[in-house]
Design an enzyme around this catalytic site. Structure first.
Site, PDB file in Angstrom:
ATOM      1  N   GLY A  31     -10.672 -18.707   6.196  1.00  0.00           N
ATOM      2  CA  GLY A  31     -11.049 -17.695   6.789  1.00  0.00           C
ATOM      3  C   GLY A  31     -12.360 -17.141   6.434  1.00  0.00           C
ATOM      4  O   GLY A  31     -13.060 -17.996   5.351  1.00  0.00           O
ATOM      5  N   PHE A  33     -13.068 -14.720   4.672  1.00  0.00           N
ATOM      6  CA  PHE A  33     -12.997 -13.961   3.604  1.00  0.00           C
ATOM      7  C   PHE A  33     -12.054 -14.617   2.644  1.00  0.00           C
ATOM      8  O   PHE A  33     -11.832 -14.066   1.696  1.00  0.00           O
ATOM      9  CB  PHE A  33     -12.427 -12.674   4.014  1.00  0.00           C
ATOM     10  CG  PHE A  33     -13.347 -11.798   4.879  1.00  0.00           C
ATOM     11  CD1 PHE A  33     -14.561 -11.227   4.334  1.00  0.00           C
ATOM     12  CD2 PHE A  33     -13.035 -11.762   6.141  1.00  0.00           C
ATOM     13  CE1 PHE A  33     -15.449 -10.599   5.204  1.00  0.00           C
ATOM     14  CE2 PHE A  33     -13.672 -10.800   6.882  1.00  0.00           C
ATOM     15  CZ  PHE A  33     -15.119 -10.461   6.535  1.00  0.00           C
ATOM     16  N   VAL A  35      -9.824 -18.486   1.148  1.00  0.00           N
ATOM     17  CA  VAL A  35      -9.231 -19.563   1.412  1.00  0.00           C
ATOM     18  C   VAL A  35      -7.565 -19.657   0.919  1.00  0.00           C
ATOM     19  O   VAL A  35      -7.271 -19.157   0.007  1.00  0.00           O
ATOM     20  CB  VAL A  35      -9.691 -21.037   0.671  1.00  0.00           C
ATOM     21  CG1 VAL A  35      -9.425 -22.150   1.150  1.00  0.00           C
ATOM     22  CG2 VAL A  35     -11.175 -20.886   0.904  1.00  0.00           C
ATOM     23  N   LYS A  55      -4.067 -16.979  -1.869  1.00  0.00           N
ATOM     24  CA  LYS A  55      -4.961 -16.906  -0.863  1.00  0.00           C
ATOM     25  C   LYS A  55      -6.053 -16.313  -2.101  1.00  0.00           C
ATOM     26  O   LYS A  55      -5.937 -15.578  -2.855  1.00  0.00           O
ATOM     27  CB  LYS A  55      -4.819 -15.670   0.102  1.00  0.00           C
ATOM     28  CG  LYS A  55      -6.280 -15.524   0.741  1.00  0.00           C
ATOM     29  CD  LYS A  55      -6.066 -14.188   1.723  1.00  0.00           C
ATOM     30  CE  LYS A  55      -5.692 -14.640   3.116  1.00  0.00           C
ATOM     31  NZ  LYS A  55      -5.655 -13.391   4.123  1.00  0.00           N
ATOM     32  N   ASP A 167      -5.146  -7.269  13.533  1.00  0.00           N
ATOM     33  CA  ASP A 167      -5.355  -8.771  13.630  1.00  0.00           C
ATOM     34  C   ASP A 167      -4.171  -9.375  14.095  1.00  0.00           C
ATOM     35  O   ASP A 167      -3.726 -10.625  13.729  1.00  0.00           O
ATOM     36  CB  ASP A 167      -6.027  -9.311  12.302  1.00  0.00           C
ATOM     37  CG  ASP A 167      -6.898 -10.462  12.831  1.00  0.00           C
ATOM     38  OD1 ASP A 167      -7.025 -10.801  14.049  1.00  0.00           O
ATOM     39  OD2 ASP A 167      -7.084 -11.254  11.994  1.00  0.00           O
TER      40      ASP A 167
END
Ligand code: ADP
Ligand code: MG
Length: 352
Positions: A31, A33, A35, A55, A167
């Site tokens: 994304g 912000f 990986v 992440k 989200d």
């Protein structure tokens, strides 16, 4: 303070990890912000605990760690199992936050909904072996009901904890192979209103495909999240006034819609739907009036599914997808909706 001490003690007894403990595997996502990789622990390759997800996040990773720690203590079953988060400082870059979860499974709801076989592919995953029952609307409805119930259950956990996800979309709902349930992932945009942690960077755009019409989850009268001590005293009031959890309910409603209507599952058709709905003043009944007369067989089938049992599915859907946040149902109220009442009855009718 109790919570603080508890968190500290818990942390002492949990394993801690460093960068060198992980062996990077396949990249799962990227994304704006961070990986995401599948990783294993270097020391114990092959052991079950070593099947993890990493992440690497930018500075916003700090908020995501906070949210995951809070979820793990307050409503663990709602989200993917969080293992550990830390600031990785050894790289030449400014420093990245590393977040570690247990690997829950291969498929997100988005992956599963892409299959022509949906929702039957999910039935097999939730129930294990599936009997050779006739395929039909009632059976599809029952599977969709189960998925929606699991999503609302997870959302109710988050909302009761004071967290709004912001989200919610099929890409952020993972099927946990261990518990055979859907769990929520990606708390990178979440807000914790009880302690005032509510961070959306200015450049951050909510996913327009699933976002409710209100741009901000708090009214414009609360331009920024108040600082922690103030927020602790005020936020339950703010929560009541603004009902920020209803933002997630709208997104969940759109997912319900996509499950019922195969023709609305692609990005382009969802975007087109959003445009149509906006033109109808965000009134689903109005939208139905405009599309149903000239609807193709796929669309008609979706209405038929939602119209089963006197239209309780349609009733629930329209109580989730509404323009005004305060007119939308809550996750808790939705779970008590008669749409979810007929489990036993349906199971009986399948056996006949
Ligand atoms: P972002 O959307 O910011 O890239 P996500 O947290 O949504 O990050 O993760 C990206 C992808 O990685 C997800 O869509 C999913 O496919 C996979 N993923 C994330 N967490 C897990 C997990 N705990 N188990 C299995 N897969 C995961
Ligand atoms: Mg995501």
């Amino acid at each position: 303070w109790d919570m603080f001490v508890l968190a500290f003690v818990e942390r002492l007894f949990r394993p801690t990890y460093r960068k060198d403990d992980f062996v990077l595997g396949k990249k799962l996502g990227e994304g704006s912000f961070g990986v995401v990789y599948r990783v294993s622990l270097a020391k114990k390759p092959g052991s079950k605990e070593s099947d993890l997800v990493l992440k690497k996040a930018s500075e916003y990773g700090a908020v995501e760690i906070w949210m995951n720690e809070r979820v793990r203590r307050a409503c663990a079953s709602s989200c993917a199992d969080f293992v550990y988060g830390f600031l990785e400082n050894s790289s030449r870059k400014k420093g990245e936050y590393w977040l570690i979860w247990r690997f829950e499974g291969e498929a997100t709801l988005a992956d599963l909904m892409l299959s022509k076989d949906f929702p039957y592919n999910v039935e097999a995953m939730i129930l294990g072996e599936v009997q050779d029952l006739p395929k039909g609307l009632e059976r599809e409805n029952k599977i969709i009901q189960t998925v929606l119930r699991q999503l609302l259950f997870a959302l109710d956990g988050l909302h009761s904890t004071g967290i709004v996800h912001r989200d919610i979309k099929p890409q952020n709902i993972i099927f946990s192979e261990g518990s055979r349930t859907f769990k929520i992932i990606d708390l990178g945009a979440a807000a914790d209103l009880r302690v005032g942690i509510n961070y959306i960077p200015k450049e951050f755009l909510l996913d327009p495909r699933y976002a409710a019409p209100e741009q901000y989850i708090m009214s414009t009268q609360t331009p920024s999240a108040p600082s922690a001590p103030v927020a602790t005293a005020l936020s339950p009031v703010l929560w009541q006034m603004n009902l920020p959890d209803r933002f997630d309910i709208y997104s969940a409603g759109l997912i319900f819609l996509q499950m019922a209507f195969p023709s609305l599952r692609t990005d382009s058709s969802l975007i087109q739907f959003n445009r149509q709905l906006k033109r109808c003043g965000y009134d689903l009944a109005e939208w139905r009036k405009t599309v149903e007369p000239r609807a193709g067989s796929e669309l008609r089938r979706g209405f038929e599914l939602l119209d089963l049992d006197g239209g309780i599915g349609w009733e629930l859907l329209t109580s989730m997808v509404r323009y005004k946040a305060r007119q939308r149902t809550s996750a808790k109220a939705a779970l008590a909706h008669p749409y979810f009442d007929r489990e036993g009855l349906l199971a009986l009718s399948f056996m006949q």
